[in-house]
Scaffold this motif. Structure first.
Motif, PDB file in Angstrom:
ATOM      1  N   UNK A 138      -5.569   5.972  23.510  1.00  0.00           N
ATOM      2  CA  UNK A 138      -6.743   5.945  24.287  1.00  0.00           C
ATOM      3  C   UNK A 138      -6.974   6.593  25.646  1.00  0.00           C
ATOM      4  N   UNK A 139      -5.742   6.849  26.301  1.00  0.00           N
ATOM      5  CA  UNK A 139      -5.667   7.577  27.295  1.00  0.00           C
ATOM      6  C   UNK A 139      -6.123   8.946  27.117  1.00  0.00           C
ATOM      7  N   UNK A 140      -5.971   9.544  26.061  1.00  0.00           N
ATOM      8  CA  UNK A 140      -6.069  11.007  25.641  1.00  0.00           C
ATOM      9  C   UNK A 140      -7.861  11.085  25.615  1.00  0.00           C
ATOM     10  N   UNK A 141      -8.381  10.064  24.952  1.00  0.00           N
ATOM     11  CA  UNK A 141      -9.498   9.916  24.810  1.00  0.00           C
ATOM     12  C   UNK A 141     -10.304   9.818  26.058  1.00  0.00           C
ATOM     13  N   UNK A 142     -10.119   8.686  27.018  1.00  0.00           N
ATOM     14  CA  UNK A 142     -10.598   8.623  28.049  1.00  0.00           C
ATOM     15  C   UNK A 142     -10.585   9.971  29.187  1.00  0.00           C
ATOM     16  N   UNK A 143      -9.294  10.755  29.171  1.00  0.00           N
ATOM     17  CA  UNK A 143      -9.233  11.929  29.845  1.00  0.00           C
ATOM     18  C   UNK A 143     -10.189  12.879  29.346  1.00  0.00           C
ATOM     19  N   UNK A 144     -10.363  13.422  27.723  1.00  0.00           N
ATOM     20  CA  UNK A 144     -11.323  14.135  27.323  1.00  0.00           C
ATOM     21  C   UNK A 144     -12.569  13.749  27.656  1.00  0.00           C
ATOM     22  N   UNK A 145     -13.125  12.487  27.691  1.00  0.00           N
ATOM     23  CA  UNK A 145     -14.511  12.064  28.068  1.00  0.00           C
ATOM     24  C   UNK A 145     -14.627  12.477  29.648  1.00  0.00           C
ATOM     25  N   UNK A 146     -13.645  12.075  30.498  1.00  0.00           N
ATOM     26  CA  UNK A 146     -13.823  12.340  31.812  1.00  0.00           C
ATOM     27  C   UNK A 146     -13.949  13.973  32.215  1.00  0.00           C
ATOM     28  N   UNK A 147     -13.326  14.683  31.434  1.00  0.00           N
ATOM     29  CA  UNK A 147     -13.249  16.110  31.476  1.00  0.00           C
ATOM     30  C   UNK A 147     -14.713  16.660  31.139  1.00  0.00           C
ATOM     31  N   UNK A 148     -15.075  15.844  29.821  1.00  0.00           N
ATOM     32  CA  UNK A 148     -16.335  16.525  29.210  1.00  0.00           C
ATOM     33  C   UNK A 148     -17.544  16.158  30.174  1.00  0.00           C
ATOM     34  N   UNK A 149     -17.559  15.013  30.858  1.00  0.00           N
ATOM     35  CA  UNK A 149     -18.559  14.730  31.738  1.00  0.00           C
ATOM     36  C   UNK A 149     -18.655  15.470  33.018  1.00  0.00           C
ATOM     37  N   UNK A 150     -17.484  15.634  33.427  1.00  0.00           N
ATOM     38  CA  UNK A 150     -17.422  16.644  34.693  1.00  0.00           C
ATOM     39  C   UNK A 150     -17.849  18.104  34.187  1.00  0.00           C
ATOM     40  N   UNK A 151     -17.748  18.602  33.112  1.00  0.00           N
ATOM     41  CA  UNK A 151     -18.241  20.176  32.709  1.00  0.00           C
ATOM     42  C   UNK A 151     -19.649  20.088  32.746  1.00  0.00           C
TER      43      UNK A 151
END
Length: 244
Positions: free
Chosen positions: A72-85
């Motif tokens: 779940x943390x991997x997923x949340x981090x991927x989401x934050x990174x994608x949104x920031x990008x």
């Protein structure tokens, strides 16, 4: 929208495409790491945030058989990174973003606030604030939420791992500011979870605003018609006060 990660992560997007730059919140609904409680703690939160002038993104992180830590943390981090990008495309103000979580999603959001488990480990900017609603906090007995613990850590977790994923043990002075609220009549997640997190935040000198509501139970979402009604505006006001 699917964001790339170790496996594709579904993120429901609620931007405000009006030409202005807006702060954004990343939302982790609850569900005991068994399901995603959307719309109750996902879309409902996002649309209320839109009404308060904020963009919002609901993360459908790994649950059920796929929920084993740290997925779940991997997923949340991927989401934050994608949104920031995509901040420019989505009219987002990238600095000072917030992460919101309810129940087990509150545990996920709270873990993301730690340096050891969350934002710093993944090489991401620290959230400007966390908003935690009746969160699961500890993975240690006797106060943990048993279902969340079993799905995240397995049926007989290593005590070292249980301690490492107990947020009250991981709070440092660099933890983001927190808006924390819970219901005193919560029969699903012991309110002691929130109280122990509050004690850890205060001990570390972390800025925090908190509220507890007599007669309010678990999983009430926006809490319309209850004593906690209006909490989202309080949370956004706090978020704005700590990020400028």
């Amino acid at each position: 929208m699917e964001y790339p990660g170790k496996s594709p992560v579904r993120v429901d997007e609620y931007p405000l495409l009006d030409g202005a730059r807006h702060p954004f919140a990343v939302i982790c609904p609850g569900g005991g790491y068994e399901k995603i409680s959307d719309p109750l703690e996902g879309e409902d939160f996002a649309r209320r945030l839109n009404g308060l002038g904020c963009a919002a993104f609901v993360v459908h992180y790994s649950v059920g058989q796929a929920a084993r830590f740290p997925a779940p943390l991997d997923d949340l981090a991927a989401a934050v990174r994608g949104i920031l990008d995509r901040a420019e495309e989505l009219n987002l103000r990238p600095e000072g973003y917030s992460v919101w979580g309810a129940s087990a999603g509150g545990h996920l959001a709270a873990c993301f606030g730690t340096e050891r488990l969350g934002w710093k480990k993944y090489g991401l900017p620290r959230p400007g604030a966390l908003v935690l609603c009746y969160p699961v906090v500890t993975m240690e007995e006797p106060l943990t939420h048993t279902g969340s613990r079993q799905r995240l850590l397995g049926p007989d977790p290593d005590p070292v791992l249980a301690a490492a994923t107990s947020v009250e043990r991981q709070v440092t002075a660099d933890y983001p500011p927190v808006f924390l609220w819970w219901g005193e009549a919560d029969a699903a997640v012991d309110p002691a979870n929130s109280r122990m997190l509050l004690a850890a935040l205060e001990a570390a000198g972390v800025r925090c605003e908190h509220a507890s509501y007599p007669g309010v139970g678990h999983g009430v979402g926006l809490g319309e018609g209850l004593a906690c009604a209006g909490w989202p505006r309080r949370a956004v006001d706090f978020w704005r006060s700590v990020t400028g």
